[in-house]
Structure formats: structure tokens, C-alpha cells
Design a protein around this motif. Structure first.
Motif, mmCIF file in Angstrom:
data_model
loop_
_atom_site.group_PDB
_atom_site.id
_atom_site.type_symbol
_atom_site.label_atom_id
_atom_site.label_comp_id
_atom_site.label_asym_id
_atom_site.label_seq_id
_atom_site.Cartn_x
_atom_site.Cartn_y
_atom_site.Cartn_z
ATOM 1 N N ALA A 20 -14.334 11.248 -7.139
ATOM 2 C CA ALA A 20 -12.879 11.351 -7.236
ATOM 3 C C ALA A 20 -12.256 11.439 -5.842
ATOM 4 C CB ALA A 20 -12.483 12.558 -8.077
ATOM 5 N N ASP A 21 -12.855 12.214 -4.945
ATOM 6 C CA ASP A 21 -12.353 12.306 -3.569
ATOM 7 C C ASP A 21 -12.436 10.961 -2.866
ATOM 8 O OD1 ASP A 21 -11.814 14.981 -3.915
ATOM 9 O OD2 ASP A 21 -13.550 15.682 -2.758
ATOM 10 N N LEU A 22 -13.528 10.259 -3.070
ATOM 11 C CA LEU A 22 -13.695 8.950 -2.458
ATOM 12 C C LEU A 22 -12.661 7.968 -2.987
ATOM 13 C CD1 LEU A 22 -15.217 7.075 -0.571
ATOM 14 C CD2 LEU A 22 -16.854 6.664 -2.410
ATOM 15 N N ARG A 23 -12.437 7.981 -4.307
ATOM 16 C CA ARG A 23 -11.420 7.094 -4.883
ATOM 17 C C ARG A 23 -10.044 7.386 -4.287
ATOM 18 N NH1 ARG A 23 -14.583 7.798 -9.683
ATOM 19 N NH2 ARG A 23 -13.313 9.588 -10.286
ATOM 20 N N GLU A 24 -9.717 8.657 -4.096
ATOM 21 C CA GLU A 24 -8.421 9.025 -3.512
ATOM 22 C C GLU A 24 -8.312 8.547 -2.075
ATOM 23 O OE1 GLU A 24 -4.741 9.898 -2.814
ATOM 24 O OE2 GLU A 24 -5.630 9.914 -4.808
ATOM 25 N N ARG A 25 -9.374 8.625 -1.323
ATOM 26 C CA ARG A 25 -9.349 8.139 0.073
ATOM 27 C C ARG A 25 -9.145 6.623 0.101
ATOM 28 N NH1 ARG A 25 -10.651 11.698 3.992
ATOM 29 N NH2 ARG A 25 -11.579 10.259 5.457
ATOM 30 N N VAL A 26 -9.780 5.904 -0.825
ATOM 31 C CA VAL A 26 -9.603 4.448 -0.909
ATOM 32 C C VAL A 26 -8.155 4.127 -1.270
ATOM 33 C CG1 VAL A 26 -10.245 2.374 -2.211
ATOM 34 C CG2 VAL A 26 -12.029 3.941 -1.388
ATOM 35 N N ARG A 27 -7.588 4.859 -2.232
ATOM 36 C CA ARG A 27 -6.178 4.638 -2.611
ATOM 37 C C ARG A 27 -5.252 4.872 -1.422
ATOM 38 N NH1 ARG A 27 -6.965 8.271 -6.997
ATOM 39 N NH2 ARG A 27 -8.295 7.149 -8.400
ATOM 40 N N ALA A 28 -5.538 5.907 -0.641
ATOM 41 C CA ALA A 28 -4.722 6.194 0.542
ATOM 42 C C ALA A 28 -4.786 5.033 1.530
ATOM 43 C CB ALA A 28 -5.182 7.489 1.204
ATOM 44 N N LEU A 29 -5.972 4.476 1.733
ATOM 45 C CA LEU A 29 -6.115 3.316 2.613
ATOM 46 C C LEU A 29 -5.337 2.128 2.070
ATOM 47 C CD1 LEU A 29 -9.905 3.569 3.517
ATOM 48 C CD2 LEU A 29 -7.984 3.873 5.082
ATOM 49 N N GLU A 30 -5.400 1.921 0.750
ATOM 50 C CA GLU A 30 -4.667 0.818 0.129
ATOM 51 C C GLU A 30 -3.156 0.984 0.286
ATOM 52 O OE1 GLU A 30 -6.284 1.003 -3.831
ATOM 53 O OE2 GLU A 30 -7.912 -0.410 -3.338
ATOM 54 N N ARG A 31 -2.666 2.220 0.334
ATOM 55 C CA ARG A 31 -1.239 2.495 0.547
ATOM 56 C C ARG A 31 -0.865 2.360 2.020
ATOM 57 N NH1 ARG A 31 -2.483 6.961 -3.019
ATOM 58 N NH2 ARG A 31 -2.594 8.314 -1.197
ATOM 59 N N GLY A 32 -1.834 2.066 2.858
ATOM 60 C CA GLY A 32 -1.568 1.910 4.282
ATOM 61 C C GLY A 32 -1.659 3.201 5.060
ATOM 62 N N GLU A 33 -2.082 4.262 4.412
ATOM 63 C CA GLU A 33 -2.234 5.547 5.090
ATOM 64 C C GLU A 33 -3.539 5.541 5.875
ATOM 65 O OE1 GLU A 33 -2.028 8.606 2.128
ATOM 66 O OE2 GLU A 33 -0.150 7.824 1.311
ATOM 67 N N SER A 34 -3.570 6.318 6.916
ATOM 68 C CA SER A 34 -4.771 6.421 7.730
ATOM 69 C C SER A 34 -5.312 7.845 7.613
ATOM 70 C CB SER A 34 -4.448 6.088 9.183
ATOM 71 O OG SER A 34 -5.604 6.170 9.967
ATOM 72 N N PRO A 35 -6.290 8.036 6.733
ATOM 73 C CA PRO A 35 -6.819 9.399 6.579
ATOM 74 C C PRO A 35 -7.500 9.877 7.857
ATOM 75 C CG PRO A 35 -8.013 7.838 5.179
ATOM 76 C CD PRO A 35 -6.962 7.074 5.906
ATOM 77 N N ASP A 36 -7.461 11.191 8.049
ATOM 78 C CA ASP A 36 -8.125 11.771 9.213
ATOM 79 C C ASP A 36 -9.612 11.477 9.156
ATOM 80 O OD1 ASP A 36 -5.755 12.875 10.093
ATOM 81 O OD2 ASP A 36 -6.114 14.786 9.084
ATOM 82 N N GLU A 37 -10.175 11.220 10.328
ATOM 83 C CA GLU A 37 -11.622 11.033 10.405
ATOM 84 C C GLU A 37 -12.272 12.386 10.193
ATOM 85 O OE1 GLU A 37 -14.989 10.085 13.747
ATOM 86 O OE2 GLU A 37 -13.015 9.234 14.040
ATOM 87 N N MET A 38 -13.178 12.440 9.237
ATOM 88 C CA MET A 38 -13.864 13.698 8.935
ATOM 89 C C MET A 38 -15.346 13.452 8.746
ATOM 90 S SD MET A 38 -11.346 15.642 6.204
ATOM 91 C CE MET A 38 -12.621 16.800 5.791
ATOM 92 N N LEU A 39 -16.123 14.394 9.200
ATOM 93 C CA LEU A 39 -17.544 14.403 8.889
ATOM 94 C C LEU A 39 -17.688 15.312 7.677
ATOM 95 C CD1 LEU A 39 -19.034 14.977 12.449
ATOM 96 C CD2 LEU A 39 -19.019 12.845 11.163
ATOM 97 N N VAL A 40 -18.045 14.740 6.531
ATOM 98 C CA VAL A 40 -18.149 15.504 5.299
ATOM 99 C C VAL A 40 -19.550 15.363 4.742
ATOM 100 C CG1 VAL A 40 -17.260 15.808 2.960
ATOM 101 C CG2 VAL A 40 -15.705 15.120 4.796
ATOM 102 N N LEU A 41 -20.110 16.488 4.357
ATOM 103 C CA LEU A 41 -21.414 16.500 3.711
ATOM 104 C C LEU A 41 -21.237 17.173 2.358
ATOM 105 C CD1 LEU A 41 -24.478 16.059 3.729
ATOM 106 C CD2 LEU A 41 -24.689 18.266 4.895
ATOM 107 N N ASN A 42 -21.363 16.397 1.292
ATOM 108 C CA ASN A 42 -21.258 16.918 -0.065
ATOM 109 C C ASN A 42 -22.651 17.239 -0.581
ATOM 110 O OD1 ASN A 42 -18.399 16.714 -0.614
ATOM 111 N ND2 ASN A 42 -18.695 14.508 -0.513
ATOM 112 N N LEU A 43 -22.870 18.494 -0.877
ATOM 113 C CA LEU A 43 -24.143 18.932 -1.430
ATOM 114 C C LEU A 43 -23.967 19.155 -2.924
ATOM 115 C CD1 LEU A 43 -25.105 21.526 1.314
ATOM 116 C CD2 LEU A 43 -25.867 19.151 1.131
#
Length: 135
Positions: A20-43
Motif C-alpha cells: 500500500a505504501d509503495l502504491r501511494e508513492r507511485v501515485r505521488a510520482l504519477e501526480r508529478g510529486e517528488s517524494p523525499d528520498e528515503m532509505l526504508v527497510l520493511n521487516l
């Protein structure tokens, strides 16, 4: 690594929450938004988190980040631990995507690409109960 501090964001999340988080980040990119670069580790469970935050592991991460050793054997010498134990710990960290290795011949140079670790642990979501139970 750049001069700015980079933080590894570690969180315990179900596979569905991660998707769900990944889908939201993709949607943000599609809207032309530039999400902050983050190093994320999902355990997926707290057992993996425990492997990262145990004292020996933190000592290894700090040593690698601060002293830039050229091999696992050099790390073992720096922390005064048995090579086999260091090898096992660093391999485990690489398997969890916490560190990476640069290989030169037979030598593996451990690399830490962050300065800080920030941990997010859910205590009230249903996924926390499910993932903890499966650990």
C-alpha cells in the motif's frame, strides 16, 4: 556517501502495508510529486528487528560506518571478535539489506550507507499482532 545525514527507516509492516505504501508513492510520482528520498527497510517480524538492534550488531555497524574497514577480517580485528562470528553477523545483515558488500577478489568489504537508524514499531495495529505471532 554524501555529506548530509542519511537515516535508515526500519519498520515492522505486513506485506500488504508495504504494498500500500509503495502504491501511494507511485501515485505521488504519477501526480508529478517528488517524494523525499528515503532509505526504508520493511521487516515482517520483530525477530528480524532484534537481529539489527542487538548490541554486537550495533557495534559492528558503528565500526564499519566510522572506520571504513576493507574486509570482514579487518572488522573482526577492529572489534576484537572471532572472525566466524563477525562473518555470520555481517552476512545476516546483508541478507536483511542493512549492509552491502563490495567484493574485490576473495575479500568482501562491508558498507553501511546510512548514519542513523530510526525504528517504527506498531503496537496497536492488527498486523503487529499477526507478524509478531509468526516470528
Amino acid at each position: 556517501m554524501s555529506d548530509r545525514n542519511r537515516t535508515l527507516h526500519v519498520r515492522i509492516a505486513s506485506t500488504e502495508e508495504t504494498r500500500a505504501d509503495l502504491r501511494e508513492r507511485v501515485r505521488a510520482l504519477e501526480r508529478g510529486e517528488s517524494p523525499d528520498e528515503m532509505l526504508v527497510l520493511n521487516l515482517h517480524n520483530e525477530a528480524d528487528l532484534a537481529r539489527i538492534v542487538r548490541p554486537t550488531t550495533l557495534e559492528l555497524l558503528r565500526t564499519i560506518a566510522r572506520r571504513d574497514p576493507q574486509s570482514m577480517r579487518e572488522v573482526a580485528d577492529m572489534v576484537d571478535l572471532d572472525y566466524k562470528e563477525v562473518h555470520r553477523n555481517l552476512t545476516e545483515l546483508a541478507d536483511l539489506d542493512v549492509i552491502r558488500f563490495e567484493e574485490t577478489g576473495r575479500s568482501k568489504r562491508p558498507v553501511v550507507e546510512f548514519d542513523d537508524i530510526e525504528v517504527e514499531i506498531p503496537v496497536s495495529s492488527d498486523s503487529a499482532e499477526t507478524d509478531t505471532a509468526s516470528a
